[in-house]
Design an enzyme around this catalytic site. Structure first.
Site, PDB file in Angstrom:
ATOM      1  N   LYS A  59     -24.174  42.743  29.189  1.00 31.98           N
ATOM      2  CA  LYS A  59     -23.041  42.699  30.106  1.00 31.98           C
ATOM      3  C   LYS A  59     -23.545  42.165  31.443  1.00 31.98           C
ATOM      4  O   LYS A  59     -24.627  42.552  31.901  1.00 31.98           O
ATOM      5  CB  LYS A  59     -22.468  44.115  30.248  1.00 31.98           C
ATOM      6  CG  LYS A  59     -21.254  44.231  31.127  1.00 31.98           C
ATOM      7  CD  LYS A  59     -20.775  45.678  31.105  1.00 31.98           C
ATOM      8  CE  LYS A  59     -19.603  45.904  32.023  1.00 31.98           C
ATOM      9  NZ  LYS A  59     -19.159  47.322  31.975  1.00 31.98           N
ATOM     10  N   SER A 100     -14.170  47.544  31.755  1.00 29.19           N
ATOM     11  CA  SER A 100     -14.909  46.434  32.320  1.00 29.19           C
ATOM     12  C   SER A 100     -15.831  45.727  31.325  1.00 29.19           C
ATOM     13  O   SER A 100     -16.351  44.664  31.628  1.00 29.19           O
ATOM     14  CB  SER A 100     -15.732  46.906  33.523  1.00 29.19           C
ATOM     15  OG  SER A 100     -16.818  47.722  33.131  1.00 29.19           O
ATOM     16  N   SER A 149     -14.813  52.060  30.668  1.00 26.98           N
ATOM     17  CA  SER A 149     -15.253  50.668  30.654  1.00 26.98           C
ATOM     18  C   SER A 149     -15.627  50.110  29.291  1.00 26.98           C
ATOM     19  O   SER A 149     -15.663  48.895  29.133  1.00 26.98           O
ATOM     20  CB  SER A 149     -16.431  50.481  31.608  1.00 26.98           C
ATOM     21  OG  SER A 149     -16.009  50.657  32.933  1.00 26.98           O
TER      22      SER A 149
END
Length: 166
Positions: free
Chosen positions: A56, A132, A156
């Protein structure tokens, strides 16, 4: 049947990213040369030896690569070292080939940063991939890679996993 070499698996994952990413926008940084070099140097034997993986683009530093946090403020922030998390992934034998999209600073429940644009849901491109960790979820659900790094401080990964059917 037969056995696949790690290099073949990596090239198949790269081909999938290149074929699917234009529509999904899950991958924002390609680390293909680094992944190939890691395999050529020999990855450690471990539970995930040779398995393609993505980080990520938020918090996980990879030496020589930008960690932008989905923000124009950090668009040129090249890491001078691997974070401990990244080092552990490498020691487990994973082959890191990309970084995935995230909302700016990971602050939104939908992955739509101005820096890279929105990540699309692999099941319905008109829908959100969530956030996210939306890039990670879309990459895995879309069939680009078998697994990807995600984080969760307030949904997230749970939100993107739910949005993307994971």
């Amino acid at each position: 049947g037969g056995e696949l070499k790690a290099e073949e698996v990596l090239e198949a994952a790269i081909d999938r990213v290149e074929a699917l990413n234009p529509a999904l926008n899950a991958v924002v940084t390609r680390l293909y040369d680094q992944a190939r070099a890691a395999l050529a140097a020999g990855v450690p034997a471990g539970p995930f030896t040779g398995v393609p993986h993505a980080l990520k683009d938020l918090g996980a530093l990879y030496a020589g690569a930008v960690t932008s946090y989905g923000s124009r403020l950090f668009a040129g922030a090249v890491a001078d070292h691997d974070s401990e998390y990244t080092a552990r992934l490498k020691r487990a034998g994973l082959v890191i080939l990309a970084k995935t999209n995230t909302p700016e600073m990971g602050l939104a429940p939908s992955t739509e940063p101005r820096l890279f644009g929105p990540t699309r849901n692999p099941w319905n491109r008109a829908h959100s991939a969530g956030g996210s960790s939306g890039g990670a979820a879309a990459a895995v659900a879309g069939g680009m890679l078998p697994m990807a790094h995600a984080t969760d401080g307030g949904g997230s990964i749970r939100i993107p996993a739910s949005c993307c059917g994971l």
